[in-house]
Enzyme design. Structure first.
Site, short mmCIF file in Angstrom:
data_model
loop_
_atom_site.label_atom_id
_atom_site.label_comp_id
_atom_site.label_asym_id
_atom_site.label_seq_id
_atom_site.Cartn_x
_atom_site.Cartn_y
_atom_site.Cartn_z
N CYS A 1 21.48 -39.94 4.85
CA CYS A 1 22.30 -39.27 3.84
C CYS A 1 21.46 -38.98 2.62
O CYS A 1 20.68 -39.80 2.15
CB CYS A 1 23.54 -40.11 3.53
N GLU A 2 21.63 -37.77 2.11
CA GLU A 2 20.79 -37.34 1.00
C GLU A 2 21.24 -37.93 -0.33
O GLU A 2 20.53 -37.83 -1.33
CB GLU A 2 20.75 -35.81 0.92
N HIS A 3 22.39 -38.57 -0.34
CA HIS A 3 22.86 -39.15 -1.61
C HIS A 3 22.33 -40.57 -1.82
O HIS A 3 22.15 -40.99 -2.95
CB HIS A 3 24.40 -39.18 -1.62
N HIS A 4 22.14 -41.30 -0.73
CA HIS A 4 21.75 -42.71 -0.87
C HIS A 4 20.49 -43.08 -0.10
O HIS A 4 20.04 -44.22 -0.14
CB HIS A 4 22.89 -43.62 -0.40
N GLN B 1 26.55 -34.72 6.34
CA GLN B 1 27.01 -34.44 7.71
C GLN B 1 27.56 -33.02 7.87
O GLN B 1 27.33 -32.38 8.88
CB GLN B 1 28.09 -35.49 8.07
N HIS C 1 28.48 -43.98 8.50
CA HIS C 1 27.54 -43.89 7.39
C HIS C 1 27.27 -45.27 6.80
O HIS C 1 28.20 -45.92 6.32
CB HIS C 1 28.11 -42.96 6.31
N CYS D 1 25.90 -45.92 4.13
CA CYS D 1 26.18 -45.95 2.69
C CYS D 1 27.65 -46.29 2.42
O CYS D 1 27.99 -46.77 1.35
CB CYS D 1 25.77 -44.65 2.00
ZN LIG Z 1 25.54 -41.65 1.33
#
Ligand SMILES: [Zn+2]
Length: 181
Positions: A71-74, A112, A140, A142
């Site tokens: 995931c590109e956020h975490h 995703q 996920h 995260c």
């Molecule tokens: Zn994430």
């Protein structure tokens, strides 16, 4: 990248010189490179002209393609399955190539929703059809390891084009075949 991992390990208060961690920055850098190797790949090389003429106009489905992404956020993994379907219009693509397309986009920093769309758009491009459906089901880390800690929630997303978007029967056929074990 190795230096940066070293800095991260120090930032969390660990001793980078203790035995177990001495080689960790190098190993982590290598692993991270592998997990993001999709950036070094492109559709043309992956498909490598492996499309074939075919008069088949029935739905082709490849289900349960293993998917490992990040995931590109975490920068934490999300792991699951991808189901790909399309209706050929004169051209089919080798099944292993579909799995490789999934892999190429998975091995990048992703969300995703975009991942499914990129896979679908690639199948559209390569097979020149207009009917493609992609469903991704993933867990996920995260969500599971931090924040709301919902251990069992699976996120399902779909990217539908052409008849998969507009024809209820096509969509239903796809969903039906995918959910049957
Ligand atoms: Zn994430």
């Amino acid at each position: 990248m190795e230096e940066n991992f070293k800095a991260i390990i120090q930032a969390i208060g660990e001793d980078v010189n203790r035995e177990g961690l001495q080689k960790t920055p190098a190993r982590a850098a290598k692993a991270f490179e592998y997990l993001t190797r999709g950036y070094q790949q492109n559709l043309v090389d992956i498909v490598n002209d492996a499309t074939f003429h075919s008069d088949c106009h029935d739905m082709v489905i490849v289900k349960d393609i293993e998917l490992y992404s990040m995931c590109e956020h975490h920068l934490l993994p999300f792991i699951g399955k991808c189901h790909v379907a399309y209706i050929p219009k004169g051209k089919v693509i080798g099944l292993s190539k579909i799995a490789r397309i999934v892999d190429m986009f998975s091995r990048r920093l992703q969300i995703q929703e975009n991942l499914g769309k990129q896979i679908a758009e690639s199948i559209l491009e390569v097979t020149q059809t207009s009917d493609v459906g992609v469903i991704i089901e993933a867990k996920h880390l995260c969500m599971m390891m931090r924040g709301i800690e919902k251990q069992n929630s699976t996120m399902t997303t779909s990217a539908m084009f052409g008849n998969f978007r507009t024809q209820q029967s096509t969509r239903a056929e796809f969903l039906n075949l995918v959910t049957k074990s």
